[in-house]
Write a protein that holds these residues in place. Sequence first.
Motif, PDB file in Angstrom:
ATOM      1  N   THR A 335     -32.062  -2.404  44.332  1.00 41.35           N
ATOM      2  CA  THR A 335     -31.117  -2.112  43.265  1.00 41.35           C
ATOM      3  C   THR A 335     -31.488  -2.845  41.985  1.00 41.35           C
ATOM      4  O   THR A 335     -31.348  -2.295  40.879  1.00 41.35           O
ATOM      5  CB  THR A 335     -29.697  -2.493  43.702  1.00 41.35           C
ATOM      6  N   ALA A 346     -28.639   3.034  43.238  1.00 43.62           N
ATOM      7  CA  ALA A 346     -28.230   1.898  44.066  1.00 43.62           C
ATOM      8  C   ALA A 346     -28.684   2.138  45.496  1.00 43.62           C
ATOM      9  O   ALA A 346     -28.557   3.242  46.027  1.00 43.62           O
ATOM     10  CB  ALA A 346     -26.717   1.713  44.015  1.00 43.62           C
ATOM     11  N   TRP A 350     -26.952  -1.485  49.392  1.00 41.05           N
ATOM     12  CA  TRP A 350     -26.332  -2.320  48.360  1.00 41.05           C
ATOM     13  C   TRP A 350     -24.932  -2.747  48.779  1.00 41.05           C
ATOM     14  O   TRP A 350     -24.509  -3.871  48.524  1.00 41.05           O
ATOM     15  CB  TRP A 350     -26.297  -1.559  47.045  1.00 41.05           C
ATOM     16  N   SER A 351     -24.216  -1.856  49.426  1.00 42.00           N
ATOM     17  CA  SER A 351     -22.884  -2.223  49.909  1.00 42.00           C
ATOM     18  C   SER A 351     -22.965  -3.271  51.011  1.00 42.00           C
ATOM     19  O   SER A 351     -22.087  -4.135  51.138  1.00 42.00           O
ATOM     20  CB  SER A 351     -22.148  -0.982  50.425  1.00 42.00           C
ATOM     21  N   ARG A 360     -18.063  -9.813  46.121  1.00 41.91           N
ATOM     22  CA  ARG A 360     -18.356  -8.643  45.302  1.00 41.91           C
ATOM     23  C   ARG A 360     -19.309  -9.044  44.183  1.00 41.91           C
ATOM     24  O   ARG A 360     -19.008  -9.918  43.382  1.00 41.91           O
ATOM     25  CB  ARG A 360     -17.077  -8.068  44.704  1.00 41.91           C
ATOM     26  N   GLY A 363     -20.695  -6.143  38.298  1.00 40.73           N
ATOM     27  CA  GLY A 363     -21.505  -5.138  37.628  1.00 40.73           C
ATOM     28  C   GLY A 363     -22.151  -5.651  36.363  1.00 40.73           C
ATOM     29  O   GLY A 363     -23.082  -5.037  35.839  1.00 40.73           O
ATOM     30  N   GLN A 470     -20.793   4.398  37.103  1.00 35.26           N
ATOM     31  CA  GLN A 470     -20.212   4.478  38.435  1.00 35.26           C
ATOM     32  C   GLN A 470     -20.099   3.121  39.121  1.00 35.26           C
ATOM     33  O   GLN A 470     -19.250   2.946  40.001  1.00 35.26           O
ATOM     34  CB  GLN A 470     -21.063   5.410  39.316  1.00 35.26           C
ATOM     35  N   VAL A 471     -20.940   2.168  38.738  1.00 35.62           N
ATOM     36  CA  VAL A 471     -21.015   0.924  39.516  1.00 35.62           C
ATOM     37  C   VAL A 471     -20.663  -0.324  38.733  1.00 35.62           C
ATOM     38  O   VAL A 471     -20.417  -1.374  39.329  1.00 35.62           O
ATOM     39  CB  VAL A 471     -22.439   0.759  40.119  1.00 35.62           C
ATOM     40  N   PRO A 476     -14.954   3.903  38.734  1.00 41.64           N
ATOM     41  CA  PRO A 476     -15.944   4.739  38.035  1.00 41.64           C
ATOM     42  C   PRO A 476     -15.371   5.301  36.735  1.00 41.64           C
ATOM     43  O   PRO A 476     -14.185   5.622  36.637  1.00 41.64           O
ATOM     44  CB  PRO A 476     -16.239   5.857  39.043  1.00 41.64           C
TER      45      PRO A 476
END
Length: 515
Positions: A335, A346, A350-351, A360, A363, A470-471, A476
Amino acid sequence: MGARSQPRQNLGQVLGRLPLFLLMCGIASAAMLVPAVYAGLVRELVTARAFLYSGLLGLIIFGLIGLAHAGRDPRHGTLGPLMSLFSAFVFLPLILAVPFYEGLRTTTYLNAYIEMVSAITTTGATMFDDPARLNRPLHLWRAQVGWMGGLLMWIAASAILAPLNLGGFEVTARAEPGRRSTVDVGMTAPEVRVRIAKVSGVLVPIYTGLTVLLWVLLTVSGDMPLVAVSHAMSIMATSGISPVGGLGASNSGFTGEIVMLLFMLFALSRLTFSTDTVTSDYGGLMRDPEFRIGMALVLAVPAFLFLRHFVGAIDVDAEENLMAALRALWGSAFTVLSFLTTTGFASDFWSDAQAWSGLRTPGLLLMGLALIGGGVATTAGGVKLLRVYALYQNGLREMERLVHPSSVSGAGGMGRRLQKDGAFIAWIFFMLFALSLALITIGLAAAGVGFDTALIMSVAGLATTGPLLQVAGDEPVRLIEMSGAAKGIFGLAMVLGRLETLAIIALFTPDLWRR
């Protein structure tokens, strides 16, 4: 006898005399026949007719205007090719949006236009969060337009921007940005066309061959043909366009990500695929500062994230889960490289990098990587690694002078790549970039967009990294829900990010238009 003795011009010579923007319009019209044929094969007949009629109409208009220009030499000055490049990002999407709008039939023309601006600038932001909203030919067209935009930047970098000392070359050149160097006299109209033809002859086979190779490898890895070709074109163009909404919905898995990571390295430095610009004058790839800084970031940032995640994992007793740790490390590395090259894919893991530790990852980190960007004269956007290197070298020199005020700089091979005022010019670009970021954020806020969302949209547009929408935030960003003014400002940000502020400022230099 005199008339018979005149040499006949072949098709290549006739096309070479046409205005560059007109030639790009003809190529775009011909490219519409590809999704037309594909739509016919998959029985999307309404979409097939939209692309077929649009392509044929465009080719007819191109032919008529071409006949009107036959035998006439373009009268543009030194910056004529740069204006054609600007027109390709602003006006060409008006043509590209026609079959998309007619094929979809459930959206406005403004949405279709912004979608095409996003594609041709290799930003990859989309109005349609649900991939099922578009049929397969429309997904192919988005990826194809992004691929053509990446190829356009590959060619323009060495044929247009390098001679004018723009696009990152200003920190290595001897002349001012927007002005050709005295040792480079090849910027008259005929010589520009010869240069473009030569560069295209070298780079088009490389670009096409690498795309086809990646397509085959992804197909072998398990992806469906449409997904494989779309992801292959998106990786080469760093557009991040996906017909399935990202890598998580693809079938290639870990093997596919390994293959894509290798091909994303081409966006770190021009030297990975060509030596046709001034950036190749000193040393090879392993001595190239852009490639070395890029690889340092790819190694250091995931290592930092891994340690941060590891500390978090201690609290949840997950530090002994080796496979989860490896998945987290890989997800971070892939990523980071993806957003550094402004591709924006991604990793499917990545999660896992976040779930493994229970933390978390903000971003803001991905936004920073996208702002740094990839190499000069590649398809990547952002500030560019060479400018970052120029400021880094200047910082080291200033700290050295604090200890040894009378010292004389003895920079090695990498230092010789930069001109004397390279750091100063790089700093000017940074200031222009920051000013553009502030103005676009203010404009979006004035159009009714929240500050956090406006900042994410500004960074995504200027860094040509649409997947940030989106990330990067808690939720989003849905472009389709924005006002028309906000969409227009975002489109302006994408064009400004792709062509860069210095190049647009150079278009307003009157004396160059008189040449």
